[in-house]
Design a protein around this motif. Sequence first.
Motif, PDB file in Angstrom:
ATOM      1  N   PRO A 142       0.837  -1.216   0.000  1.00 18.03           N
ATOM      2  CA  PRO A 142       0.000   0.000   0.000  1.00 18.03           C
ATOM      3  C   PRO A 142       0.868   1.261   0.000  1.00 18.03           C
ATOM      4  O   PRO A 142       2.023   1.236   0.432  1.00 18.03           O
ATOM      5  CB  PRO A 142      -0.801  -0.132   1.305  1.00 18.03           C
ATOM      6  N   VAL A 143       0.310   2.339  -0.488  1.00 13.74           N
ATOM      7  CA  VAL A 143       1.028   3.618  -0.471  1.00 13.74           C
ATOM      8  C   VAL A 143       1.310   3.986   0.983  1.00 13.74           C
ATOM      9  O   VAL A 143       0.414   3.949   1.830  1.00 13.74           O
ATOM     10  CB  VAL A 143       0.197   4.721  -1.152  1.00 13.74           C
ATOM     11  N   PRO A 144       2.558   4.304   1.318  1.00  7.29           N
ATOM     12  CA  PRO A 144       2.929   4.545   2.719  1.00  7.29           C
ATOM     13  C   PRO A 144       2.153   5.708   3.341  1.00  7.29           C
ATOM     14  O   PRO A 144       1.931   6.737   2.707  1.00  7.29           O
ATOM     15  CB  PRO A 144       4.428   4.862   2.645  1.00  7.29           C
ATOM     16  N   ASP A 145       1.776   5.526   4.593  1.00  6.20           N
ATOM     17  CA  ASP A 145       1.117   6.572   5.367  1.00  6.20           C
ATOM     18  C   ASP A 145       2.174   7.563   5.852  1.00  6.20           C
ATOM     19  O   ASP A 145       3.114   7.183   6.551  1.00  6.20           O
ATOM     20  CB  ASP A 145       0.409   5.940   6.566  1.00  6.20           C
ATOM     21  N   PRO A 146       2.069   8.844   5.482  1.00  9.62           N
ATOM     22  CA  PRO A 146       3.084   9.836   5.887  1.00  9.62           C
ATOM     23  C   PRO A 146       3.287   9.914   7.397  1.00  9.62           C
ATOM     24  O   PRO A 146       4.386  10.223   7.862  1.00  9.62           O
ATOM     25  CB  PRO A 146       2.527  11.150   5.342  1.00  9.62           C
ATOM     26  N   SER A 147       2.260   9.622   8.167  1.00  8.04           N
ATOM     27  CA  SER A 147       2.392   9.694   9.622  1.00  8.04           C
ATOM     28  C   SER A 147       3.255   8.570  10.181  1.00  8.04           C
ATOM     29  O   SER A 147       3.855   8.715  11.251  1.00  8.04           O
ATOM     30  CB  SER A 147       1.010   9.659  10.282  1.00  8.04           C
ATOM     31  N   ARG A 148       3.349   7.443   9.445  1.00 15.51           N
ATOM     32  CA  ARG A 148       4.150   6.300   9.920  1.00 15.51           C
ATOM     33  C   ARG A 148       5.479   6.196   9.185  1.00 15.51           C
ATOM     34  O   ARG A 148       6.490   5.797   9.764  1.00 15.51           O
ATOM     35  CB  ARG A 148       3.363   4.999   9.723  1.00 15.51           C
ATOM     36  N   TYR A 149       5.468   6.524   7.904  1.00 19.83           N
ATOM     37  CA  TYR A 149       6.672   6.367   7.073  1.00 19.83           C
ATOM     38  C   TYR A 149       6.903   7.670   6.325  1.00 19.83           C
ATOM     39  O   TYR A 149       6.570   7.792   5.142  1.00 19.83           O
ATOM     40  CB  TYR A 149       6.506   5.201   6.094  1.00 19.83           C
ATOM     41  N   TRP A 150       7.476   8.648   7.034  1.00 16.61           N
ATOM     42  CA  TRP A 150       7.625   9.984   6.454  1.00 16.61           C
ATOM     43  C   TRP A 150       8.512   9.962   5.221  1.00 16.61           C
ATOM     44  O   TRP A 150       8.144  10.473   4.164  1.00 16.61           O
ATOM     45  CB  TRP A 150       8.223  10.929   7.496  1.00 16.61           C
ATOM     46  N   LEU A 151       9.699   9.356   5.318  1.00 19.22           N
ATOM     47  CA  LEU A 151      10.633   9.352   4.197  1.00 19.22           C
ATOM     48  C   LEU A 151      10.112   8.516   3.035  1.00 19.22           C
ATOM     49  O   LEU A 151      10.164   8.939   1.870  1.00 19.22           O
ATOM     50  CB  LEU A 151      11.998   8.810   4.654  1.00 19.22           C
ATOM     51  N   LEU A 152       9.584   7.348   3.330  1.00 14.43           N
ATOM     52  CA  LEU A 152       9.089   6.460   2.282  1.00 14.43           C
ATOM     53  C   LEU A 152       7.927   7.092   1.521  1.00 14.43           C
ATOM     54  O   LEU A 152       7.801   6.925   0.298  1.00 14.43           O
ATOM     55  CB  LEU A 152       8.660   5.133   2.900  1.00 14.43           C
ATOM     56  N   SER A 153       7.102   7.840   2.227  1.00 13.19           N
ATOM     57  CA  SER A 153       5.963   8.487   1.576  1.00 13.19           C
ATOM     58  C   SER A 153       6.397   9.581   0.608  1.00 13.19           C
ATOM     59  O   SER A 153       5.643   9.953  -0.294  1.00 13.19           O
ATOM     60  CB  SER A 153       5.011   9.074   2.622  1.00 13.19           C
ATOM     61  N   LYS A 154       7.626  10.100   0.789  1.00 12.67           N
ATOM     62  CA  LYS A 154       8.149  11.097  -0.134  1.00 12.67           C
ATOM     63  C   LYS A 154       8.584  10.468  -1.459  1.00 12.67           C
ATOM     64  O   LYS A 154       8.681  11.151  -2.473  1.00 12.67           O
ATOM     65  CB  LYS A 154       9.347  11.819   0.487  1.00 12.67           C
ATOM     66  N   ILE A 155       8.849   9.160  -1.440  1.00  8.28           N
ATOM     67  CA  ILE A 155       9.328   8.447  -2.630  1.00  8.28           C
ATOM     68  C   ILE A 155       8.191   7.744  -3.344  1.00  8.28           C
ATOM     69  O   ILE A 155       8.099   7.783  -4.570  1.00  8.28           O
ATOM     70  CB  ILE A 155      10.410   7.423  -2.227  1.00  8.28           C
ATOM     71  N   ILE A 156       7.318   7.106  -2.577  1.00 11.07           N
ATOM     72  CA  ILE A 156       6.222   6.316  -3.146  1.00 11.07           C
ATOM     73  C   ILE A 156       4.931   7.122  -3.070  1.00 11.07           C
ATOM     74  O   ILE A 156       4.417   7.408  -1.983  1.00 11.07           O
ATOM     75  CB  ILE A 156       6.056   4.983  -2.390  1.00 11.07           C
TER      76      ILE A 156
ATOM     77  N   SER B 208       2.313   6.300  -5.484  1.00 15.42           N
ATOM     78  CA  SER B 208       1.291   5.377  -5.966  1.00 15.42           C
ATOM     79  C   SER B 208       1.899   3.980  -6.010  1.00 15.42           C
ATOM     80  O   SER B 208       3.128   3.810  -5.946  1.00 15.42           O
ATOM     81  CB  SER B 208       0.783   5.786  -7.358  1.00 15.42           C
ATOM     82  N   VAL B 209       1.048   2.987  -6.156  1.00 16.64           N
ATOM     83  CA  VAL B 209       1.528   1.606  -6.222  1.00 16.64           C
ATOM     84  C   VAL B 209       2.452   1.407  -7.414  1.00 16.64           C
ATOM     85  O   VAL B 209       3.394   0.604  -7.370  1.00 16.64           O
ATOM     86  CB  VAL B 209       0.322   0.640  -6.286  1.00 16.64           C
ATOM     87  N   ARG B 210       2.234   2.143  -8.487  1.00 17.60           N
ATOM     88  CA  ARG B 210       3.058   2.007  -9.694  1.00 17.60           C
ATOM     89  C   ARG B 210       4.499   2.482  -9.487  1.00 17.60           C
ATOM     90  O   ARG B 210       5.359   2.237 -10.320  1.00 17.60           O
ATOM     91  CB  ARG B 210       2.431   2.799 -10.848  1.00 17.60           C
ATOM     92  N   ASP B 211       4.759   3.158  -8.366  1.00 17.38           N
ATOM     93  CA  ASP B 211       6.113   3.656  -8.115  1.00 17.38           C
ATOM     94  C   ASP B 211       7.051   2.574  -7.581  1.00 17.38           C
ATOM     95  O   ASP B 211       8.273   2.760  -7.600  1.00 17.38           O
ATOM     96  CB  ASP B 211       6.074   4.815  -7.117  1.00 17.38           C
ATOM     97  N   TYR B 212       6.506   1.469  -7.094  1.00 14.23           N
ATOM     98  CA  TYR B 212       7.367   0.452  -6.496  1.00 14.23           C
ATOM     99  C   TYR B 212       8.309  -0.186  -7.521  1.00 14.23           C
ATOM    100  O   TYR B 212       9.511  -0.334  -7.276  1.00 14.23           O
ATOM    101  CB  TYR B 212       6.522  -0.636  -5.817  1.00 14.23           C
ATOM    102  N   TYR B 213       7.764  -0.577  -8.660  1.00  9.93           N
ATOM    103  CA  TYR B 213       8.591  -1.280  -9.646  1.00  9.93           C
ATOM    104  C   TYR B 213       9.758  -0.418 -10.141  1.00  9.93           C
ATOM    105  O   TYR B 213      10.908  -0.891 -10.145  1.00  9.93           O
ATOM    106  CB  TYR B 213       7.727  -1.746 -10.824  1.00  9.93           C
ATOM    107  N   PRO B 214       9.543   0.852 -10.548  1.00 10.03           N
ATOM    108  CA  PRO B 214      10.696   1.681 -10.921  1.00 10.03           C
ATOM    109  C   PRO B 214      11.684   1.881  -9.777  1.00 10.03           C
ATOM    110  O   PRO B 214      12.889   1.968 -10.004  1.00 10.03           O
ATOM    111  CB  PRO B 214      10.060   3.015 -11.350  1.00 10.03           C
ATOM    112  N   LEU B 215      11.178   1.930  -8.534  1.00  6.55           N
ATOM    113  CA  LEU B 215      12.080   2.093  -7.405  1.00  6.55           C
ATOM    114  C   LEU B 215      12.964   0.865  -7.228  1.00  6.55           C
ATOM    115  O   LEU B 215      14.170   0.981  -6.984  1.00  6.55           O
ATOM    116  CB  LEU B 215      11.287   2.352  -6.128  1.00  6.55           C
ATOM    117  N   TRP B 216      12.379  -0.322  -7.349  1.00  2.60           N
ATOM    118  CA  TRP B 216      13.202  -1.541  -7.249  1.00  2.60           C
ATOM    119  C   TRP B 216      14.265  -1.551  -8.345  1.00  2.60           C
ATOM    120  O   TRP B 216      15.401  -1.981  -8.108  1.00  2.60           O
ATOM    121  CB  TRP B 216      12.333  -2.792  -7.361  1.00  2.60           C
TER     122      TRP B 216
END
Length: 455
Positions: A283-297, A299-307
Motif C-alpha cells: 500500500p502507499v505509505p502513510d506519511p504519519s508512519r513512514y515519512w521518508l518512504l511516503s516522499k518516494i512512493i 502510488s503503487v506504480r512507483d514500487y517497480y521503478p524504485l526496485w
Amino acid sequence: MLKWSSLTAEKKSLLRLGASFFLFGLINNVLYVIILSAALDLVPPSTPKGIIAFCNIAPALAAKIGWPYLLKGKIQYARRVIGCCLLSFVGMLVVALYESLYARLLGICLASFSSGLGELTFLQLSTTYSPPSVGGHSVGYFASGTGGAGLVGAFLWWEVRGWGVRTGVGISSVLPFILPLTYYLLLPRPATFLHPGMSRTYSTATVPEAIEEEGDGVETSRLLGTEPSGAATSRLEKSVSLSATDKWRLVKPMLMKYMLPLFCVYTFEYTINQGVAPTLLYPVPDPSRYWLLSKIIHSVRDYYPLWQLVYQASVFLSRSSISFGLPPIPERLLPAPAFVQLGILFVLVIESALGIFSEDREGRSFALVFLLIGIEGICGGLAYVNVFYRINQEEPDRSTVHNLEQAKQEREFRIGSIGFADSSGILLASLLAVPTELELCKTQVSRGKTLCKGL
C-alpha cells in the motif's frame, strides 16, 4: 624533465582510454535499461512485462551468437560503432512514435540488437590494447559504464516518465550519437601504449597486433620495434580467420569456468527483476508512519521503478569495483554470486506469494526487499566485471604467437564468445518471468491482496 613529460602523457592517455570505455558502456546499455525501467508504461496492464524482457534480449543474443561464432575475419570496429548508433536511434524512434504494441516491440528489438552487438564490439576492442594492465583498465571502465547505464537509465526514466512515452523515449533516442563521437574524437589508439616507457607482462612475441584503421596498413613490426622480412610482412598481411574447430578449442575450457556461472547469475537475476519484482507491491505509505518512504512512493506504480533504481545503483557499484582499484575476486569464487542469487530468488518469491511479515508491518517488508535487491545487484555486477576482466587478462595461446593476426582474433573471439552465456540466461529468465509474474499475482489475489491487478 623528459621523463616527467612522458609520464604525464601516459596518464593522460589512460584517462582518455578510461573515459572512452566508460562512455561506450554507458551509452551502449542506457537504452536497454530505459526500456526495462519503462516496461510498465510501454505495454498495456494485461501484458506480462516478461514480453518486454524477451524482445529486449533475444535480438541481442542473436547478435552475440552471429558475430563471434558465425562470422570470420577481421573486425571493422568503426563500421560496427556507426551501425550500432544508427540502429539504436531508429529503434528508439519507432518506440516513441508508434503506440501499437507490435510496433513498439519491433523498435525494442532493433535497439536490443544494437546493444548486443555494441557490447560485443567494445569488449573485443579492449583486447587490442597492451600491455595487459591497459586492457584490464579498458574492461574495468567499460563494466563501470554499463553499471552507470543502469543507474542513469533507471533514474532518467524515473524523472521523465511523467512526460509520456513519446517525449521521454524520443529524447533518449539521440544518446547513441555519443558513441561515434567518442570513438573518433576521444579514444586513444592501441599504438599509443606500445612504447618502451610502459612496462609489459607479455613478451614482445605475444603482444597482440594493434587495431587496424580502415584504409591503413598495420605496421605491427614497427610498433613492436622490429623491422620485418618480406616473408614476415606477407604472412602478417595474409587473410586470417578462425575455423569452427579453432573456435570450439577456445570455447571448451571456458564453458564451466566462465559461461556456466554467468548464465546462472543472469537467469536468477532477471527472473527476479522481471518476474518477481513487478509483484513486490505494498500500500502507499502513510506519511504519519513512514515519512521518508511516503516522499518516494506516491502510488503503487512507483514500487517497480524504485526496485529497478535500487538494483541498478548496486550494479553500478559492483561493476565499478575494478575501476575503483579493488582486486578481482578469486577465480575459484566466480560461481559464488550464482548461489547467492538463487537464495535471494527463493526468499523474494516467498515474500511475494505469502508475505514474510504481517500486512500491518509493510515497513519491514519494504526494508527486506530493498536489502535483497541491493545484494542481488552487487552479485550480478561482480560476476560480470570479474568474468570479463579475467578473460581479458588471459595470455594468448602459445601455439599462435608466430601469427599475430590469429592471436589477435583469438583474443577477440574469447571475450566475444562469453556474451552468449549472460544473454541466454536473460532470455531464459524472460521466459520464466511471464508465468512467474502471473502465478504470483494469482496467489496474492487468492489471499486478498489485489494490488497487482491495479497496475
